[in-house]
Design a protein around this motif. Structure first.
Motif, mmCIF file in Angstrom:
data_model
loop_
_atom_site.group_PDB
_atom_site.id
_atom_site.type_symbol
_atom_site.label_atom_id
_atom_site.label_comp_id
_atom_site.label_asym_id
_atom_site.label_seq_id
_atom_site.Cartn_x
_atom_site.Cartn_y
_atom_site.Cartn_z
ATOM 1 N N PRO A 36 30.809 0.162 2.657
ATOM 2 C CA PRO A 36 31.510 1.465 2.856
ATOM 3 C C PRO A 36 31.546 1.795 4.526
ATOM 4 N N SER A 37 32.554 2.333 4.931
ATOM 5 C CA SER A 37 32.612 2.621 6.315
ATOM 6 C C SER A 37 31.661 3.677 6.748
ATOM 7 N N LYS A 38 31.367 3.635 7.728
ATOM 8 C CA LYS A 38 30.293 4.611 8.426
ATOM 9 C C LYS A 38 30.953 6.130 8.477
ATOM 10 N N GLU A 39 32.223 6.116 8.536
ATOM 11 C CA GLU A 39 32.861 7.609 8.395
ATOM 12 C C GLU A 39 32.835 7.947 7.090
ATOM 13 N N LEU A 40 32.898 7.168 6.082
ATOM 14 C CA LEU A 40 32.814 7.479 4.876
ATOM 15 C C LEU A 40 31.450 7.933 4.350
ATOM 16 N N ALA A 41 30.289 7.395 4.774
ATOM 17 C CA ALA A 41 28.977 7.703 4.665
ATOM 18 C C ALA A 41 28.665 9.055 5.167
ATOM 19 N N GLU A 42 29.456 9.166 6.526
ATOM 20 C CA GLU A 42 29.283 10.517 6.975
ATOM 21 C C GLU A 42 29.844 11.406 6.348
ATOM 22 N N LEU A 43 30.822 11.316 5.807
ATOM 23 C CA LEU A 43 31.568 12.387 4.868
ATOM 24 C C LEU A 43 30.873 12.646 3.667
ATOM 25 N N ALA A 44 30.225 11.654 3.218
ATOM 26 C CA ALA A 44 29.480 12.042 1.870
ATOM 27 C C ALA A 44 28.340 12.701 2.485
ATOM 28 N N ALA A 45 27.581 12.804 3.712
ATOM 29 C CA ALA A 45 26.505 13.413 3.837
ATOM 30 C C ALA A 45 26.930 14.903 4.422
ATOM 31 N N LEU A 46 28.165 14.872 4.939
ATOM 32 C CA LEU A 46 28.739 16.437 5.157
ATOM 33 C C LEU A 46 28.723 16.848 3.812
ATOM 34 N N VAL A 47 29.558 16.355 2.846
ATOM 35 C CA VAL A 47 29.668 17.053 1.489
ATOM 36 C C VAL A 47 28.397 17.457 0.935
ATOM 37 N N PHE A 48 27.362 16.799 1.181
ATOM 38 C CA PHE A 48 26.015 16.920 0.598
ATOM 39 C C PHE A 48 25.527 18.123 1.252
ATOM 40 N N ASP A 49 25.465 18.183 2.739
ATOM 41 C CA ASP A 49 25.021 19.533 3.458
ATOM 42 C C ASP A 49 26.049 20.772 3.086
ATOM 43 N N LEU A 50 27.230 20.577 2.906
ATOM 44 C CA LEU A 50 27.992 21.884 2.530
ATOM 45 C C LEU A 50 27.896 22.328 1.071
ATOM 46 N N VAL A 51 27.128 21.646 0.288
ATOM 47 C CA VAL A 51 27.105 21.838 -1.261
ATOM 48 C C VAL A 51 25.583 22.692 -0.748
ATOM 49 N N GLY A 52 24.608 22.260 0.021
ATOM 50 C CA GLY A 52 23.294 22.827 0.119
ATOM 51 C C GLY A 52 23.592 24.403 0.827
ATOM 52 N N THR A 53 24.653 24.219 1.894
ATOM 53 C CA THR A 53 24.916 25.579 2.334
ATOM 54 C C THR A 53 25.663 26.542 1.335
ATOM 55 N N MET A 54 26.272 26.204 0.356
ATOM 56 C CA MET A 54 26.998 26.955 -0.498
ATOM 57 C C MET A 54 26.040 27.494 -1.510
ATOM 58 N N ALA A 55 24.656 27.054 -1.573
ATOM 59 C CA ALA A 55 23.716 27.580 -2.308
ATOM 60 C C ALA A 55 23.307 28.949 -1.791
ATOM 61 N N GLU A 56 23.665 29.325 -0.677
ATOM 62 C CA GLU A 56 23.249 30.474 -0.151
ATOM 63 C C GLU A 56 24.017 31.607 -0.665
ATOM 64 N N TRP A 57 25.179 31.295 -1.194
ATOM 65 C CA TRP A 57 26.180 32.312 -1.834
ATOM 66 C C TRP A 57 26.369 32.108 -3.069
ATOM 67 N N VAL A 58 26.061 31.079 -3.640
ATOM 68 C CA VAL A 58 26.587 30.578 -5.191
ATOM 69 C C VAL A 58 25.221 30.341 -5.881
ATOM 70 N N PRO A 59 25.041 31.054 -6.922
ATOM 71 C CA PRO A 59 23.844 30.997 -7.805
ATOM 72 C C PRO A 59 23.526 29.550 -7.970
ATOM 73 N N GLU A 60 22.123 29.039 -7.902
ATOM 74 C CA GLU A 60 21.617 27.749 -8.112
ATOM 75 C C GLU A 60 22.134 27.095 -9.275
ATOM 76 N N ASP A 61 22.137 27.901 -10.432
ATOM 77 C CA ASP A 61 22.607 27.187 -11.727
ATOM 78 C C ASP A 61 24.049 26.560 -11.451
ATOM 79 N N SER A 62 24.715 27.108 -10.828
ATOM 80 C CA SER A 62 26.204 26.725 -10.965
ATOM 81 C C SER A 62 26.440 25.554 -9.867
ATOM 82 N N LEU A 63 25.515 25.113 -8.995
ATOM 83 C CA LEU A 63 25.569 23.987 -8.142
ATOM 84 C C LEU A 63 24.605 22.941 -8.624
ATOM 85 N N GLN A 64 24.167 23.093 -9.364
ATOM 86 C CA GLN A 64 23.156 21.992 -9.888
ATOM 87 C C GLN A 64 23.946 20.499 -10.297
#
Length: 78
Positions: A36-64
């Motif tokens: 996988p390219s470096k950019e694709l790996a960085e995008l996956a990490a960004l998606v993971f961080d975004l999901v973590g940030t969304m946990a502040e507004w969305v109930p945890e059970d919806s994001l599991q």
């Protein structure tokens, strides 16, 4: 020569069975795997961080499930 007591050898009947063969070449017959390219790996990490940030507004059970999928993707591409 065939004499009166000789038996003529029997020839098997000729079989005429035309063969219809078709060779098909699929475009995916040669699959090349690449790292996988470096950019694709960085995008996956960004998606993971975004999901973590969304946990502040969305109930945890919806994001599991989404968090688990993002984590698996991030780890697979590292």
């Amino acid at each position: 020569m065939n004499g009166p007591g000789e038996v003529k050898p029997v020839k098997p009947p000729a079989v005429h069975a035309p063969s219809n063969r078709v060779n098909i070449a699929f475009p995916f017959s040669e699959i090349k795997l690449e790292e996988p390219s470096k950019e694709l790996a960085e995008l996956a990490a960004l998606v993971f961080d975004l999901v973590g940030t969304m946990a502040e507004w969305v109930p945890e059970d919806s994001l599991q499930e989404l968090r688990a999928r993002a984590l698996a993707l991030r780890d697979a591409l590292r």
